[in-house]
Design a protein around this motif. Structure first.
Motif, PDB file in Angstrom:
ATOM      1  N   TYR A 222      49.065  38.225 -67.454  1.00 12.02           N
ATOM      2  CA  TYR A 222      49.020  38.874 -68.762  1.00 12.02           C
ATOM      3  C   TYR A 222      50.146  39.899 -68.862  1.00 12.02           C
ATOM      4  N   ILE A 228      43.449  41.104 -69.741  1.00 13.01           N
ATOM      5  CA  ILE A 228      43.924  41.184 -71.125  1.00 13.01           C
ATOM      6  C   ILE A 228      43.862  42.625 -71.623  1.00 13.01           C
ATOM      7  N   ASP A 232      48.367  41.939 -75.258  1.00 15.31           N
ATOM      8  CA  ASP A 232      48.236  40.487 -75.332  1.00 15.31           C
ATOM      9  C   ASP A 232      47.754  40.034 -76.699  1.00 15.31           C
ATOM     10  N   TYR A 266      50.789  30.759 -71.046  1.00 13.23           N
ATOM     11  CA  TYR A 266      50.120  32.024 -71.403  1.00 13.23           C
ATOM     12  C   TYR A 266      49.390  31.904 -72.736  1.00 13.23           C
TER      13      TYR A 266
END
Length: 347
Positions: A222, A228, A232, A266
């Motif tokens: 991340y 997170i 993000d 991602y």
């Protein structure tokens, strides 16, 4: 830029060089846990305020994601304007009779005028409205989500992630600033460039920043490491729109997201994480950009593609370590009334 586009993006052209410049003059009032005397803020009261946030808009999509990740559904209700709107205002076309069932209005503009009868700027989402007065409290999209993570903590669900951890804030603020100026706003700077020169410069800035996050995400799961964060959320809402809209509509066509290995992995990792992809409605996203931006797409034809099945494929990002929620837990299932109509995720 057309008046419609101004309301859609919250931005206007600067008169110098015909470069796209976003109008960032938002209503500065905050919702806070405790309000100091003379502060431009109101106290949070669960159930009193309503978040108005169109799924089509990337800035509003942030607020929808954070509300779900943090479990604020009972404390803060959600109103969802339709994906397209007229030159005057976002409208509640998805609700029976075209009227928001809580606020009783067809146009979000009415809530802005309840705050200021001479309100002079764009009617933007997200906006938080006081249901007792019908007036917008704030439309400062960046501060809204930071306050969700901090000021609304008393109403977070058990196991909610810490989206703005104190130990990371100095670095996070720098990362989020670059993501905002170069990527979130960078795609708009390309799409609404008024000259070849301004477009070329915007294009170079955007892809320099995308290359930066591609490199950063090659060795970490991340943006801020193992879990997170708000950073993000802010990057995701641009990435999820990139191939479906920005690559073609905004001429950001050096390459597609699916051609950037770390970013594509991602983005899929986040999309498949509860709270992210289950807030996304690709049909509404495409309808918004290709219909509302009639100056860029005069015939208002909405593309049928791209193929979205790749969003559900394996990403192997777990090999980098980390976990999305750290010591916390994922949010529960989406409430039926808030399920995205055209989600590609299974129930």
């Amino acid at each position: 830029m057309s008046e419609q586009a101004e309301h859609s993006t919250g931005g206007v052209y600067s008169s110098k060089g015909k470069e796209y410049a976003r109008d960032t003059r938002y209503l500065p009032t905050r919702l806070k846990r405790a309000v100091a005397p003379g502060e431009d803020a109101v106290a949070i009261e669960p159930g009193r305020y309503r978040l108005i946030a169109a799924r089509a808009c990337p800035w509003a999509n942030r607020a929808i994601i954070d509300r779900r990740l943090l479990g604020l559904e009972d404390a803060l209700s959600l109103g969802l304007p339709g994906p397209t709107h007229d030159a005057d205002s976002w409208t509640f076309d998805l609700d029976p009779g075209g009227v928001d069932p809580v606020l009783g209005i067809h146009k979000l503009k009415d809530a802005y005028l309840a705050r200021d009868p001479q309100y002079p700027r764009g009617i933007t989402v997200p906006a938080i409205v006081d249901t007792t007065t019908g007036a917008v409290v704030t439309n400062d999209f960046a501060q809204i989500t930071l306050d969700f993570a901090t000021e609304w903590k008393d109403f977070h669900r058990p196991g909610a992630p810490d989206l703005y951890p104190e130990a990371l804030r100095d670095e996070m603020d720098q990362v989020m600033r670059r993501v905002y100026t170069e990527i979130n706003n960078g795609v708009y700077r390309c799409g609404f460039a008024g000259t070849q020169e301004s477009y070329d410069a915007a294009y170079d800035r955007l892809f320099a920043a995308l290359d930066w996050v591609e490199e950063r995400l090659t060795t970490r799961r991340y943006l801020m490491g193992e879990h997170i964060t708000e950073a993000d959320v802010r990057l995701f809402t641009t990435l999820v729109r990139f191939d479906a809209v920005y690559h073609n509509h905004f001429k950001t066509n050096r390459n597609k997201l699916i051609e950037m290995p770390a970013l594509w992995g991602y983005a899929r990792d986040l999309f498949q994480t509860p709270g992210f992809g289950d807030t996304v409605d690709f049909e509404q996203i495409k309808q918004h950009y290709y219909v509302v931006h009639s100056d860029l797409n005069p015939l208002q034809i909405v593309p049928k593609g791209p193929d979205l099945s790749g969003w559900l494929t394996d990403h192997d990002r777990g090999s980098l370590g980390g976990s999305p929620f750290g010591d916390g837990t994922p949010p529960g299932p989406v409430r039926p009334a808030e399920r995205a109509p055209h989600t590609i995720l299974e129930s």
